[in-house]
Design an enzyme around this catalytic site. Structure first.
Site, PDB file in Angstrom:
ATOM      1  CD  GLU A 127      -2.880  -1.357   2.278  1.00  0.00           C
ATOM      2  OE1 GLU A 127      -2.762  -0.550   3.218  1.00  0.00           O
ATOM      3  OE2 GLU A 127      -3.743  -2.248   2.253  1.00  0.00           O
ATOM      4  CD  GLU A 142      -3.404  -6.089   3.580  1.00  0.00           C
ATOM      5  OE1 GLU A 142      -4.347  -5.475   4.120  1.00  0.00           O
ATOM      6  OE2 GLU A 142      -2.205  -5.828   3.768  1.00  0.00           O
TER       7      GLU A 142
END
Length: 331
Positions: free
Chosen positions: A152, A248
């Site tokens: 991320e 995720e």
């Protein structure tokens, strides 16, 4: 850079190819990346040992995940990182599944008073002892692994700079390769959780094809799934001959407790997205009750919902049927 094609999933791929005409999914693109399955999508789960085991048990032995999610930060001491490695080895060995692969989220934040990420300091060499300890831990674990370095990366909560992130990525990857560790690196975007940003801004964090094995993106809220951004990201990955991992995924703000309503809002569109994008070759589901983990870890996840598939029979049965498609590769 020519990638090495791993053929350990060949039997499953052959069966999938034989059945592909009977199912409604786009045939997968195959790029020959490290640990990339042929024609199928690797199935993973987590993201704590108990949550993984509950998820795997709910699905049944013939749908057992291939990838096991875990996390560690380079902000920890080398001793703490080695302790993490010993714990991962212990938990993986306890499953009795020799083929189970760690999917590691390697965090590069924390430890600085000004709130910035550690990327610049890592690129400078200040955390070489931690990188060495991380490599020692991977060697101790002794399994082929995926590592999402600085996952991320474009998310504002990480505060990475483009130059610092690229420098830290290359430094970590170079060390792992010099050690000849069995690791595939995953360049994993925050996706919709970060905006999403224009693809040009995201690509400013790219270390280069020679340093990356897979691309990745995380998917949470229902409104992220239909975003054209994900399809564009997958298309660009294909141009770079990179498979995509959904690193995720969890039905944030939806959960499972409303059964078919939740399936129709999140799960159905999510799996349709996988089926429609042939560059997607792996996904990892987070099987958590987020309010519990919010209180336990101190993050603002209290309203994300109960996403444990075993907590609703309709969601569980639909999920099992989806996993029975020949598209998915289980252990």
């Amino acid at each position: 850079m020519k990638k090495t094609l791993i053929t350990t999933f060949g039997v499953g791929a052959f069966l999938a190819a034989c059945s592909i005409a009977q199912d409604d999914f786009a045939p997968r693109k195959n790029f020959g990346a490290l640990y990339e399955p042929v024609d199928t999508v690797l199935h993973g789960g987590g993201q704590d040992p108990a949550g993984f085991l509950e998820y795997a048990e709910a699905l049944g032995e013939n749908r057992y995940p291939v990838a096991w999610m875990t996390y560690i930060s380079l902000s920890h001491s080398p001793e703490r990182i080695l302790e993490w490695g010993r714990g991962v080895k212990r938990d993986l060995d306890a499953t009795g599944k020799d083929g189970l692969m760690p999917q590691v989220g390697l965090n590069m934040t924390g430890g600085l008073d000004d709130g910035t990420g550690l990327d610049v300091a890592i690129a400078r060499g200040d955390y070489d002892a931690q990188i060495k300890a991380f490599c020692d831990a991977l060697e101790l674990i002794g399994r082929p692994s995926f590592v999402r370095i600085g996952y991320e990366f474009e998310g504002g909560w990480n505060n990475y700079s483009e130059k610092g992130f690229i420098g830290s990525w290359i430094r970590i990857t170079k060390t792992m390769r010099e050690r000849e560790l069995p690791v595939a690196t995953v360049w994993c975007s925050a996706g919709g959780s970060a905006g999403p940003r224009p693809i040009e801004e995201v690509f400013a964090f790219y270390p280069g094809d020679e340093w990356v094995d897979w691309w990745g993106v995380d998917v949470f809220s229902a409104n992220e799934i239909p975003m054209p951004w994900i399809a564009d990201f997958c298309d660009l990955a294909g141009e770079h001959e990179m498979p995509v991992m959904l690193g995720e995924v969890t039905p944030r703000y939806v959960g499972v407790l409303d059964g078919q309503e939740d399936w129709d809002e999140w799960f159905g569109p999510f799996f349709e997205m996988i089926r429609d994008n042939p560059e997607i070759k792996s996904f990892c589901y987070i099987n958590w009750e987020w309010a519990y983990w919010s209180e336990k870890l101190g993050f603002q996840w209290y309203d994300w919902g109960d996403c444990r598939i075993q907590k609703n029979e309709t969601v569980l049965e639909n999920y099992r049927r989806e996993m029975d498609r020949p598209l998915y590769q289980h252990l």
